[in-house]
Every structure is written in C-alpha cells, then in structure tokens.
Design a protein around this motif. Structure first.
Motif, PDB file in Angstrom:
ATOM      1  N   HIS A 334      36.741  50.147  47.045  1.00 25.61           N
ATOM      2  CA  HIS A 334      37.646  49.771  45.715  1.00 25.61           C
ATOM      3  C   HIS A 334      37.100  49.610  44.594  1.00 25.61           C
ATOM      4  O   HIS A 334      37.624  50.269  43.645  1.00 25.61           O
ATOM      5  N   ASP A 356      50.246  44.592  49.374  1.00 24.62           N
ATOM      6  CA  ASP A 356      50.286  43.596  50.275  1.00 24.62           C
ATOM      7  C   ASP A 356      51.055  43.870  51.570  1.00 24.62           C
ATOM      8  O   ASP A 356      51.738  44.743  51.637  1.00 24.62           O
ATOM      9  N   ARG A 362      49.110  44.230  44.555  1.00 22.84           N
ATOM     10  CA  ARG A 362      48.375  42.828  44.083  1.00 22.84           C
ATOM     11  C   ARG A 362      47.119  43.290  43.560  1.00 22.84           C
ATOM     12  O   ARG A 362      46.396  44.271  44.236  1.00 22.84           O
ATOM     13  N   ALA A 364      43.595  43.410  43.624  1.00 26.35           N
ATOM     14  CA  ALA A 364      42.527  43.086  44.732  1.00 26.35           C
ATOM     15  C   ALA A 364      41.117  43.336  44.359  1.00 26.35           C
ATOM     16  O   ALA A 364      40.121  42.856  45.013  1.00 26.35           O
ATOM     17  N   GLU A 365      40.887  44.187  43.276  1.00 26.84           N
ATOM     18  CA  GLU A 365      39.488  44.451  42.791  1.00 26.84           C
ATOM     19  C   GLU A 365      39.353  44.887  41.525  1.00 26.84           C
ATOM     20  O   GLU A 365      40.658  45.272  40.919  1.00 26.84           O
TER      21      GLU A 365
END
Length: 708
Positions: A334, A356, A362, A364-365
C-alpha cells in the motif's frame, strides 16, 4: 606581429587543404558505397536514392576544387553552384515526389534557385575557359548568387521539414539538416563580408570542416537504422540545455570583457563582480530551493518537449516501485502504491484510502505526508459510490473554486477540501470496481491538471489496481485455504463420527436382547470406553490449533489388530491372523486409524453372515496388512478413477473419505495401499508399511509428517 599573423594564416591554409582532402575522400567513398548498394533496398529506404548519389558526387567534385584552388577562389564558387544544383534536386525529389507535387510558392523559389545555379555554373565555366583572370570580375557576381541560393535553400529546407510525411525516416531529415547547416554557414560568411567590406578569411578557410561534418548524414540515410523518429532522452536534453546555458554565460562574460576594454575605467571589475554575484545566486537557488528546481523542470518540460512525461522512463520507475521497493518501509504494498503515484506527478507525498467493513474508504497508509491528517479520516459511502460511478480524477483546486460542471458534484468530505495540501484524488479502479483511493500532495510548483496528467494518472491507477487486486486475491486465497483446511478436518471427523454412531447404534440394539448377560455387559462397557475415548480424540482434532505430529517408531502390529477387533466386535467378529513379533515402522495411532477405516469399509461392503479377515505378515522387507472381505467387489475403473477421491462413495449416506484419508496417512508414513477386487468376488485392501527392523538398522527415527 605581422609575422605571427602570416604564420597563423599559413597554418589555417594547410589545415583547410587537409580538411578538403578528407572531405573529398569521404564524399567519394560515400558515392561509391551508395552506387554499390542494391537499388531495391535503397528505394525502400528513401524516395530519391539516385539524387543522393548525385549530391554525393557533386559534393566530392566541390571538395576536390577546394583542395586544388582554396575555398575562397572563383573556381570553388563555380563548383559550389554544381553542388547546390545537386542538393536542390535531392530536396525536391525527396520531399515533393511525383505523387505529392510541390505547392506553388516553394516550386517558384526552387525554379529560381535552380536557374541561378545553372547560370552561375555555365557562366563561370565559360569565363574561366576564355580567360584565366576571370575571377577578378566573376567573384562578386558569384558571391551574390551564393547568398541568394543560401537564403532560398534554407527556405526550401524549412518547407520540406514542415511538410514532411510521417513515414519519412529521420536520417533523411538529417541530410536535409546537413544542407541547411552548410547554407547557413556560407550565408553567415557572405553577410560578414558584406557588412565589414572584408572577406571573413578564417571562416572561409573552415568551410571544408563543415563539409566534412555532412559526410555521416549521407551514410546514415542509406543504412537500415532510424526508421522511427529519433528523440533525445530527457536527461540528455536537460544536460544539453545546461551546457548551452554555460556556453551562453561564457559568451556573456567575453562580451562584457570586450565592452569593458573598449569603454575603459573600472567597469570591467564591476561587470565581473555582477556576473559572479548573479552566478552564485542562481547556483545557490537551484541547489537549495526545491521549488525553484521544480519550476525549472516544469518550464523545461512545457517548452522544450512535446510531452510533459518521459513515458518510458516514468513507466519503468513506476513498475519498479510497485514491484519491489528499495527500503524497509517499501515492503508494504500500500505504501509502494502511494509512493509510485506520487513520484509520477512530482508530488512530495500521498495518502492511500482503503475500504472498511461499511464500504467507506478510510486513510490506511501514507507516504511522506506531513502530520496533520486526522487518523482514520474517511471518504463517506456516498462519496465513494459517486467517485466509483464517475471514475473521474478529481482536481481538488477546481472543487474548492466550485468550477465543476453541473451534475458532477462528488460530495467530497470537508477534511479533504479544507486541507489545501491535497491536490488530486485518484480512484484506483480494477474492472470498474474501486479498490482504493489515492490523494496526492500538492507539488512544490502548483499547476493545473491537463489531459496528459489525467491520462497518465488514469492508466497508472489501473496498473496499481492490478497489484492491489492481486494482493487482495492472495489474502482471500489464504483465508479460503484456512477454511478449506478446517472443512477437510471436519469432514474426516464427521466420517469417524458416523462410524462411531453406527457402532453405538448397533450396541444399543444388541443391548435390548442381551442386556441380561454378564459377558455382554462387560463387553458393552469396554466398547463404550473405547467410543468415548475416540470421541474425545475427535474433539481435540477439531480444534483449529491442533496439529498432531506423526512420529515414526517401532509399532507391534498384533496388539494393534487385536484392539481394532475388540472395537469392531459389536458390529462384526473379525478373523485376525498376525505373524509373531511383526513390527512396523510408523505412528501407532495412524496405523490404527488406517486399519479401522479399511475394516469399517469391509464390514459395510460385506453381507452380515460373511467374515472379514485381517492378516499381517512380513513380505519383501515390508510389513503387509491385508483386510479381506467377501462383499460385492469393485470394478477396475472405479478403483482407478474414484475409489481414493474424496466425497465419492458407493454407500448410501457415505462421505467417501475413509479410503482417501487412509491413503494419505499411509503415504505420510512412507507406505502405500493396494487394492485387488472384482465385482461379485469381494475385495482385498493391502496396507504396506516399512518393517521396524529395517528402519532401526538404518538409524532413522525422525518425524515423518503431519496430519490433522
């Protein structure tokens, strides 16, 4: 000083004569080589190969005259007219063939130039044939004609380059460029002479050097290279621009010094100081300011290149970043996706949003994104649906200005619009399904997105999506394998539970008839204990963390067979025969389970009044355990194609796992199972296992496998 100047002129004259000889040899060799080339091949390489040969021969004649009479002589000017005629003929035949005639204005110019060259050639030859001193009055006329031909030739080359067809090879264009270079140089010489009233002797003596530089273009045009458009790489072009800038700086320094010497005073030192300050300031700005470097890169890409992106270099870097990162943090796919998309557009950072459980995306990285983004910031479900449906790459600056066409509002969250560092939103789509969203940081030099940015980001997003989709598929496959492993374990246990249920059901039916007999009650209690123990073992095996090591060891076969017979006694009395002291090398529990499966299947396949035999002997250095029944038997096709496949059974309500599990356990211990059966004649299942005495002599006692 006069002596030194004379020496310099003599040196230049000798150098000019040497260069003329080299140019003559070069053009002569090229002409011979072109004549030796196959006509068919030459016709495939260029529209007018014969005219190229004529141009090479005429150039060789001109260089020979330069060598014999010197570049500034009237003889050289007459030979130059011959050369110009051949060059104009090649340009016309190459860029305006019969099937694509020349437009009116260029055709008029070309005819005028050909006429001037022809008059100069014929008149010059006639004048020299009549009088050896014709050069005195002929040279001015030849100079004027040469200037007119040079100007007209440059116009013809410009028109040829503008109207050249796409299929014309770049080396052919290089020949035209060589002609233009020579004409431009000669025009410069004529203009300097006209403006100063004196011939530019040094430049005239260096004309053979320019001619020598044209020779490689003739060779390149007739070779099987350059069928596609030749372009410099961006790195080479950038370095070339840097070198040109350095050369321009040196020229300015030289001009400033010359002006200072003419004016006098202290202006020279002032000019040097100003130039030094400017140079240090510019160098420091480029070295320390990332914004300035980014601005310079944008300007170079915008004004010096046809496309902003060097697609080959960018795509190689993009795929290399996706495939394998160069740092410890880049092991995260990611993060690599965020990094690859950011580097593609020159962004200093990027966020990656992943779906999600509720379907929203969302954060995430991130890759080098400055602090300040709310952890767990989301793209709401409605926004993600609209972004997936539109599949648009979102220019956030346009969204903030409200410059969005009606019907394309994406309902982006407030946190994304409020963060002015966010520049572009890139949906990462895989087969029209959005699996991630990338938010790119604003580059040091902000600019508006154009069609090229959008196309590159769209294709790059699809490429990144394939990597993410593959990663998700691998995760799903791993999870499916875990479920499959549990299901397989549960299927085997269900098979054993079915056998236990059949045994307990038979025990219950016999208890109704024989419960008053003491020996039956004793046998029933033993059977119940065995069944309870097996149920406990099955519950342990059902645990997902349970792995029982198959430990190879010396296992006495006779006690094991006796225990199986006792367990099966409520269902069927077994005839057991075993060679005294026979010991197999394997796991006792696994051997017991194999024999139980084979015996249970034999009992199910046999009529109630027929015996089932279990015989164990040592044979051919291995332990052999035969389970023999007198049931209906099996065909060879069934044994070959279906017997040991899971979930294939000839019994009503059977799971079809007994033989499959037995074979797997046998192979895990280094053994095998053979089957001999015919319809109506019963079956003989043979379990082969290593003999314990043989394995002990070999000194092997390591674990041999794992079973669930």
């Amino acid at each position: 000083m006069a002596r030194g100047r004379a020496l310099t002129v003599a040196t230049l004259g000798a150098l000019s004569q040497l260069l003329s000889a080299l140019a003559f040899a070069g053009f002569g060799g090229v002409a011979l080589w072109l004549l030796s080339r196959p006509r068919e091949r030459m016709a495939a390489l260029m529209p007018a190969p014969r005219w190229l040969v004529v141009a090479a021969i005429a150039s060789a004649v001109w260089c020979a005259v330069l060598y014999r009479f010197a570049p500034g002589s009237s003889q050289a000017m007459v030979a130059r007219s011959l050369r110009d005629l051949a060059m104009l003929g090649w340009l016309g035949a190459t860029f305006w063939p019969v099937r694509a005639p020349m437009p009116g204005p260029p055709r008029l110019i070309l005819r005028l130039l050909v006429t001037i060259c022809a008059i100069a050639l014929v008149g010059g030859i006639a004048a020299h044939m009549q009088s050896a001193a014709a050069g005195a009055w002929l040279s001015p006329a030849l100079d004027v004609s040469a200037m007119i031909v040079a100007i007209g030739g440059l116009l013809i080359v410009d028109g040829a380059a503008r109207g050249a067809s796409v299929g014309l090879r770049m080396p052919v264009m290089a020949v035209a460029g060589g002609f233009a270079m020579l004409w431009a140089y000669e025009l410069n010489v004529q203009l300097i002479g006209a403006l100063t009233g004196k011939p530019a002797s040094t430049l005239i003596l260096l004309i053979p050097a320019v001619a020598l530089m044209m020779v490689p273009t003739f060779v390149l045009a007739a070779m099987d290279v350059g069928r596609e458009r030749i372009r410099l790489s961006r790195s080479v072009a950038t370095r070339t621009l840097v070198l040109l800038g350095a050369a321009a700086y040196l020229i300015l320094i030289g001009l400033a010094g010359a002006v200072a010497r003419l004016v006098g005073g202290d202006y020279g030192e002032l000019a040097q100081g100003v130039f030094l300050i400017v140079a240090l300031g510019a160098g420091g700005l480029l070295l320390l300011s990332a914004r300035t470097r980014a601005w310079l890169a944008v300007m170079i890409s915008k004004h010096f290149f046809e496309h902003r992106y060097d697609y080959r270099a960018e795509w190689m870097r993009f795929t290399a970043t996706l495939a394998q990162g160069d740092g410890e943090d880049d092991r995260n796919l990611h993060r690599r996706v965020a990094k690859a998309l950011a580097e593609l557009t020159g962004s200093p950072g990027a966020l990656l949003l992943l779906p999600d459980a509720q379907g929203a995306f969302r954060v995430a990285e991130q890759w080098r994104w400055p602090v300040g983004v709310e952890e767990g910031a989301t793209l709401p479900l409605r926004s993600s649906f609209m972004l997936q449906e539109s599949r648009h790459i979102v220019d956030l600056d346009a969204e903030r200005r409200g410059a969005v066409p009606d019907g394309e509002e994406l309902a982006l969250p407030d946190w994304l619009l409020a963060d002015t560092r966010a520049w572009v939103v890139v949906p990462v789509l895989h087969f029209q399904r959005m699996i991630a969203v990338a938010v790119l940081h604003r580059p040091p030099v902000s600019r508006a997105l154009d069609w090229e940015d959008l196309d590159v980001l769209r294709i790059a997003g699809q490429q990144a999506a394939s990597y993410l989709a593959e990663s998700q598929s691998l995760e799903a496959l791993s999870e499916a394998k875990r479920f499959d492993e549990f299901n397989r374990r549960f299927a085997f246990i269900m098979h054993d539970i079915k056998n236990l249920a059949s045994q307990l059901s038979l025990l219950a039916r016999n208890a109704e008839r024989h419960a008053d007999k003491p020996e039956f009650r004793t046998d029933m209690i033993g059977t119940l204990k065995i069944s309870a123990g097996r149920l406990s073992d099955l519950l342990v095996r059902l645990s997902p963390r349970e792995r029982r090591a198959v430990e190879a060891g010396r296992t006495l076969v006779e006690p094991l067979l006796r225990d199986v017979a006792a367990e099966m006694r409520p269902r069927r009395a077994l005839f057991v025969g075993c060679q005294a002291g026979l010991a197999a090398w394997g796991d006792a529990a696994s051997i017991r389970q194999i024999v139980q499966h084979l015996v249970a299947n034999a009992i199910d396949a046999s009529p109630a009044d027929t015996p089932v035999q279990v015989v164990a002997v040592a044979e051919q250095g291995r332990a052999r355990i035969d389970v023999i029944d007198q049931g209906g038997g099996m065909t060879r096709a069934f044994i070959r194609d279906e017997l040991f496949k899971p979930f294939v059974s000839t019994k009503d309500g059977g799971f079809g796992l007994g033989a499959f599990e037995a074979l797997g356990l046998a192979r895990a211990m280094g053994g095998s199972i053979e089957v001999a059966s015919e319809p109506g004649k019963g079956s003989d299942f043979t379990l082969w296992l290593p003999l314990a005495d043989t394995r002990e002599d070999a000194g092997t006692g390591e674990p041999i496998g794992k079973v669930a």
